[in-house]
Design an enzyme around this catalytic site. Structure first.
Site, PDB file in Angstrom:
ATOM      1  N   THR A 168      27.796  71.441 -37.371  1.00 31.40           N
ATOM      2  CA  THR A 168      28.134  72.810 -36.955  1.00 31.40           C
ATOM      3  C   THR A 168      27.174  73.356 -35.890  1.00 31.40           C
ATOM      4  OG1 THR A 168      26.811  73.645 -38.789  1.00 31.40           O
ATOM      5  CG2 THR A 168      29.181  73.430 -39.166  1.00 31.40           C
ATOM      6  N   GLY A 169      26.159  72.575 -35.531  1.00 31.25           N
ATOM      7  CA  GLY A 169      25.190  73.036 -34.531  1.00 31.25           C
ATOM      8  C   GLY A 169      25.672  72.767 -33.114  1.00 31.25           C
TER       9      GLY A 169
ATOM     10  N   ARG B 134      24.624  77.324 -27.455  1.00 32.49           N
ATOM     11  CA  ARG B 134      23.254  77.418 -27.948  1.00 32.49           C
ATOM     12  C   ARG B 134      23.121  78.626 -28.888  1.00 32.49           C
ATOM     13  NH1 ARG B 134      18.620  74.749 -29.116  1.00 32.49           N
ATOM     14  NH2 ARG B 134      17.161  74.661 -27.381  1.00 32.49           N
TER      15      ARG B 134
ATOM     16  N   THR C  90      12.207  65.067 -30.946  1.00 35.72           N
ATOM     17  CA  THR C  90      12.059  66.186 -30.011  1.00 35.72           C
ATOM     18  C   THR C  90      10.784  66.131 -29.172  1.00 35.72           C
ATOM     19  OG1 THR C  90      11.589  68.571 -29.961  1.00 35.72           O
ATOM     20  CG2 THR C  90      11.140  67.460 -32.024  1.00 35.72           C
TER      21      THR C  90
ATOM     22  N   GLU D 173       9.008  68.560 -28.725  1.00 37.11           N
ATOM     23  CA  GLU D 173       8.002  69.395 -29.419  1.00 37.11           C
ATOM     24  C   GLU D 173       6.904  68.525 -30.027  1.00 37.11           C
ATOM     25  OE1 GLU D 173       7.789  73.260 -28.970  1.00 37.11           O
ATOM     26  OE2 GLU D 173       7.006  72.631 -30.928  1.00 37.11           O
TER      27      GLU D 173
ATOM     28  N   TYR E 243       7.297  72.882 -37.150  1.00 40.18           N
ATOM     29  CA  TYR E 243       8.507  72.150 -36.746  1.00 40.18           C
ATOM     30  C   TYR E 243       8.129  70.802 -36.120  1.00 40.18           C
ATOM     31  CZ  TYR E 243      12.539  70.980 -33.752  1.00 40.18           C
ATOM     32  OH  TYR E 243      13.573  70.328 -33.101  1.00 40.18           O
TER      33      TYR E 243
ATOM     34  N   LYS F  73       9.004  67.106 -37.567  1.00 36.64           N
ATOM     35  CA  LYS F  73       9.808  66.186 -36.758  1.00 36.64           C
ATOM     36  C   LYS F  73       9.073  64.865 -36.503  1.00 36.64           C
ATOM     37  CE  LYS F  73      13.851  67.958 -35.698  1.00 36.64           C
ATOM     38  NZ  LYS F  73      15.134  67.230 -35.732  1.00 36.64           N
TER      39      LYS F  73
HETATM   40  P1  NAP Z   1      21.225  73.734 -34.161  1.00 30.17           P
HETATM   41  O1  NAP Z   1      22.272  74.298 -33.252  1.00 30.17           O
HETATM   42  O2  NAP Z   1      20.210  74.629 -34.757  1.00 30.17           O
HETATM   43  O3  NAP Z   1      21.979  72.945 -35.328  1.00 30.17           O
HETATM   44  C1  NAP Z   1      21.301  72.510 -36.488  1.00 30.17           C
HETATM   45  C2  NAP Z   1      22.325  72.012 -37.480  1.00 30.17           C
HETATM   46  O4  NAP Z   1      21.634  71.556 -38.657  1.00 30.17           O
HETATM   47  C3  NAP Z   1      23.335  73.067 -37.957  1.00 30.17           C
HETATM   48  O5  NAP Z   1      24.599  72.457 -38.068  1.00 30.17           O
HETATM   49  C4  NAP Z   1      22.823  73.437 -39.346  1.00 30.17           C
HETATM   50  O6  NAP Z   1      23.835  73.878 -40.219  1.00 30.17           O
HETATM   51  C5  NAP Z   1      22.329  72.060 -39.800  1.00 30.17           C
HETATM   52  N1  NAP Z   1      21.438  72.092 -40.955  1.00 30.17           N
HETATM   53  C6  NAP Z   1      20.402  72.938 -41.190  1.00 30.17           C
HETATM   54  N2  NAP Z   1      19.846  72.660 -42.391  1.00 30.17           N
HETATM   55  C7  NAP Z   1      20.543  71.624 -42.917  1.00 30.17           C
HETATM   56  C8  NAP Z   1      20.455  70.911 -44.120  1.00 30.17           C
HETATM   57  N3  NAP Z   1      19.518  71.182 -45.044  1.00 30.17           N
HETATM   58  N4  NAP Z   1      21.349  69.899 -44.354  1.00 30.17           N
HETATM   59  C9  NAP Z   1      22.299  69.621 -43.452  1.00 30.17           C
HETATM   60  N5  NAP Z   1      22.440  70.269 -42.267  1.00 30.17           N
HETATM   61  C10 NAP Z   1      21.558  71.258 -42.011  1.00 30.17           C
HETATM   62  O7  NAP Z   1      20.409  72.578 -33.395  1.00 30.17           O
HETATM   63  P2  NAP Z   1      20.822  71.720 -32.104  1.00 30.17           P
HETATM   64  O8  NAP Z   1      20.276  72.399 -30.899  1.00 30.17           O
HETATM   65  O9  NAP Z   1      22.246  71.325 -32.176  1.00 30.17           O
HETATM   66  O10 NAP Z   1      19.903  70.443 -32.321  1.00 30.17           O
HETATM   67  C11 NAP Z   1      20.374  69.310 -33.039  1.00 30.17           C
HETATM   68  C12 NAP Z   1      19.193  68.479 -33.497  1.00 30.17           C
HETATM   69  O11 NAP Z   1      18.425  68.064 -32.379  1.00 30.17           O
HETATM   70  C13 NAP Z   1      18.215  69.215 -34.420  1.00 30.17           C
HETATM   71  O12 NAP Z   1      17.709  68.260 -35.323  1.00 30.17           O
HETATM   72  C14 NAP Z   1      17.108  69.667 -33.474  1.00 30.17           C
HETATM   73  O13 NAP Z   1      15.915  69.823 -34.183  1.00 30.17           O
HETATM   74  C15 NAP Z   1      17.071  68.505 -32.506  1.00 30.17           C
HETATM   75  N6  NAP Z   1      16.628  68.798 -31.147  1.00 30.17           N
HETATM   76  C16 NAP Z   1      17.223  69.800 -30.439  1.00 30.17           C
HETATM   77  C17 NAP Z   1      16.824  70.026 -29.123  1.00 30.17           C
HETATM   78  C18 NAP Z   1      17.472  71.097 -28.287  1.00 30.17           C
HETATM   79  O14 NAP Z   1      16.881  71.458 -27.253  1.00 30.17           O
HETATM   80  N7  NAP Z   1      18.649  71.588 -28.642  1.00 30.17           N
HETATM   81  C19 NAP Z   1      15.820  69.212 -28.529  1.00 30.17           C
HETATM   82  C20 NAP Z   1      15.272  68.204 -29.302  1.00 30.17           C
HETATM   83  C21 NAP Z   1      15.681  67.976 -30.591  1.00 30.17           C
HETATM   84  P3  NAP Z   1      24.253  75.449 -40.286  1.00 30.17           P
HETATM   85  O15 NAP Z   1      25.100  75.682 -39.079  1.00 30.17           O
HETATM   86  O16 NAP Z   1      25.002  75.532 -41.557  1.00 30.17           O
HETATM   87  O17 NAP Z   1      22.962  76.205 -40.282  1.00 30.17           O
HETATM   88  O1  G4F Z   2      14.056  78.395 -26.408  1.00 30.42           O
HETATM   89  P1  G4F Z   2      12.880  78.171 -27.287  1.00 30.42           P
HETATM   90  O2  G4F Z   2      12.843  78.912 -28.573  1.00 30.42           O
HETATM   91  O3  G4F Z   2      12.780  76.604 -27.490  1.00 30.42           O
HETATM   92  P2  G4F Z   2      11.582  75.645 -27.953  1.00 30.42           P
HETATM   93  O4  G4F Z   2      10.572  76.359 -28.756  1.00 30.42           O
HETATM   94  O5  G4F Z   2      11.090  74.930 -26.742  1.00 30.42           O
HETATM   95  O6  G4F Z   2      12.350  74.641 -28.923  1.00 30.42           O
HETATM   96  C1  G4F Z   2      13.602  74.073 -28.577  1.00 30.42           C
HETATM   97  O7  G4F Z   2      13.381  72.876 -27.870  1.00 30.42           O
HETATM   98  C2  G4F Z   2      12.751  71.835 -28.634  1.00 30.42           C
HETATM   99  C3  G4F Z   2      12.585  70.638 -27.691  1.00 30.42           C
HETATM  100  O8  G4F Z   2      11.416  70.787 -26.940  1.00 30.42           O
HETATM  101  C4  G4F Z   2      13.621  71.524 -29.821  1.00 30.42           C
HETATM  102  F1  G4F Z   2      13.093  70.513 -30.543  1.00 30.42           F
HETATM  103  C5  G4F Z   2      13.771  72.746 -30.690  1.00 30.42           C
HETATM  104  O9  G4F Z   2      14.631  72.467 -31.785  1.00 30.42           O
HETATM  105  C6  G4F Z   2      14.400  73.858 -29.849  1.00 30.42           C
HETATM  106  O10 G4F Z   2      15.715  73.481 -29.527  1.00 30.42           O
HETATM  107  O11 G4F Z   2      11.536  78.547 -26.499  1.00 30.42           O
HETATM  108  C7  G4F Z   2      11.250  77.991 -25.235  1.00 30.42           C
HETATM  109  C8  G4F Z   2      10.015  78.668 -24.644  1.00 30.42           C
HETATM  110  C9  G4F Z   2       8.819  78.760 -25.604  1.00 30.42           C
HETATM  111  O12 G4F Z   2       7.654  78.447 -24.900  1.00 30.42           O
HETATM  112  C10 G4F Z   2       8.787  80.214 -26.038  1.00 30.42           C
HETATM  113  O13 G4F Z   2       7.488  80.702 -26.359  1.00 30.42           O
HETATM  114  O14 G4F Z   2      10.362  80.025 -24.333  1.00 30.42           O
HETATM  115  C11 G4F Z   2       9.300  80.855 -24.765  1.00 30.42           C
HETATM  116  N1  G4F Z   2       9.835  82.213 -24.972  1.00 30.42           N
HETATM  117  C12 G4F Z   2       9.450  83.329 -24.280  1.00 30.42           C
HETATM  118  N2  G4F Z   2      10.086  84.402 -24.743  1.00 30.42           N
HETATM  119  C13 G4F Z   2      10.727  82.564 -25.892  1.00 30.42           C
HETATM  120  C14 G4F Z   2      10.900  83.957 -25.755  1.00 30.42           C
HETATM  121  N3  G4F Z   2      11.412  81.866 -26.812  1.00 30.42           N
HETATM  122  C15 G4F Z   2      12.298  82.519 -27.602  1.00 30.42           C
HETATM  123  N4  G4F Z   2      13.021  81.814 -28.500  1.00 30.42           N
HETATM  124  N5  G4F Z   2      12.471  83.888 -27.519  1.00 30.42           N
HETATM  125  C16 G4F Z   2      11.782  84.661 -26.619  1.00 30.42           C
HETATM  126  O15 G4F Z   2      11.946  85.869 -26.545  1.00 30.42           O
END
Ligand code: NAP
Ligand code: G4F
Length: 324
Positions: free
Chosen positions: A13-14, A187, A128, A130, A152, A156
């Protein structure tokens, strides 16, 4: 009996779960999604992509091992993508134990369920950038040392090393994709790009006046989620499982990302942004910049979407939604 390949996606669902489901359906897979029960409607992304009726949902949670074993038996999946996570870095300081249970121990649960019920399946772990945190090299690759800066990132890292360890211990086809930030109109609203695209759309349409942000000097390597799910699939099609950095190789400040978004609707970001301490983090990841050379060489993967195209796509999608 059908000859379709079957996949199981946790986190269906993400953002990434929705784009990956769409990609796999287009490739002819039977797509199964683990649905963690919630009191709110979480299927909006699948609906937005027009695939809500095409994904078979199976109740389960990655913190519940037996539900994973049942989901594997039911789906008979030959490919398992573990995308489920508490994925918001900011929340991980407020819920560190839950984050560790889902993002760390949850990965071990998925690996154990495979080891018990389907050891031959190919496995993808959503790792990630991160994990690089306080960066140890100007450009981060698969060989760069990790230094996580948030609960986090720490959780990870456990999931990443568990994936490597199960590959080395049991010969499982387990790959870890070290993905840098990737965004889209799907997102979550708490992440900065979507917070900005939604804020810009609201300010343009007159329903919001100002946008509060935290550290706008942070730099991220941002790509489009639709491009990145293709890399996940490619990893599981290889003869040998491995770990890959997926990134664009370009880094941009939050400030410049804001500039692009506001400029698109004819506004100056400086006239609309307030800096608010509540959005700063206890420890920041100042800069991320990935080196995707290995993915290009071994997988033939390259990002297709520029940051400008991505941000305009997001702002336009939010304007359309708000007008509706
Ligand atoms: P997201 O939109 O936050 O989606 C996270 C998903 O995980 C949602 O479907 C959520 O379900 C589900 N979830 C949460 N807790 C769970 C549990 N206990 N059991 C089963 N499912 C669970 O994240 P995303 O951006 O699609 O990212 C997907 C994956 O890639 C994540 O693991 C994230 O950490 C990783 N990642 C993301 C990025 C990025 O920039 N997007 C970068 C690097 C790694 P609900 O909808 O029910 O909450
Ligand atoms: O968009 P962010 O919250 O993403 P962040 O922390 O980089 O994490 C995302 O990317 C990771 C991969 O590197 C994933 F693993 C993780 O699951 C997630 O998808 O923040 C990005 C940057 C940060 O430096 C934060 O401090 O934006 C800065 N920021 C500044 N103002 C903010 C804000 N972030 C958020 N969320 N909200 C603000 O108002």
């Amino acid at each position: 009996m059908t000859n379709k390949k079957s996949a199981l996606i946790t986190g269906v669902t993400g953002q990434d779960g929705a784009y990956l489901s769409k990609l796999l359906l287009e490739k002819g897979y039977a797509v199964h999604g683990l649905l963690a029960r919630r009191s709110t409607d979480t299927l909006w992304r699948l609906r937005e992509l027009g695939i809500a009726d095409d994904v078979t949902l199976i109740d389960g949670d990655i913190t519940d091992l037996s539900s994973l074993i049942r989901a594997l038996r039911k789906s008979d999946a030959s490919e398992v993508y573990n995308l489920g996570a508490q994925s918001f870095v900011g929340t991980s300081w407020q819920q560190p134990t839950l984050t560790a249970q889902v993002d760390g121990v949850g990965v071990i649960n998925v690996l154990e369920s495979l080891r018990i019920a389907k050891p031959e399946a190919h496995f993808y772990q959503a790792s990630t950038s991160e994990m690089f945190g306080l960066i140890q090299a100007a450009k981060q690759s698969e060989t760069t040392a990790f230094y996580p800066r948030s609960p986090y990132g720490v959780a990870k890292l456990m999931g990443h090393w568990a994936t490597v360890n199960y590959r080395e211990s049991f010969g499982m086809h387990a790959s870890s994709g070290i993905l840098f930030n990737h965004e889209s109109p799907l997102r979550g609203i708490e992440f900065v790009t979507r917070k900005v695209s939604h804020g810009v759309a609201s300010i343009k349409l007159g329903t919001q006046k100002r946008l509060k942000l935290g550290n706008i000097d942070a730099k991220r390597d941002w790509g489009f989620a639709g491009d990145y799910v293709e890399a996940m699939w490619l990893m599981l099609q290889q003869d040998i499982a491995d770990d890959y950095v997926i990134a664009t190789g370009v880094t941009t400040t939050v400030r410049d990302m804001c500039k692009i978004a506001f400029q698109h609707v004819g506004l100056n970001y400086e006239d609309h942004i307030d800096i608010d301490q509540q959005f700063f983090r206890p420890a920041e990841v100042d800069v991320l910049l990935g080196d995707p050379a290995k993915a290009e060489l071994n997988l033939g993967w390259k990002p297709k979407t520029s940051l400008e195209t991505l941000i305009v796509m997001m702002v336009e999608a939010d304007i359309r939604r708000l007008r509706r």
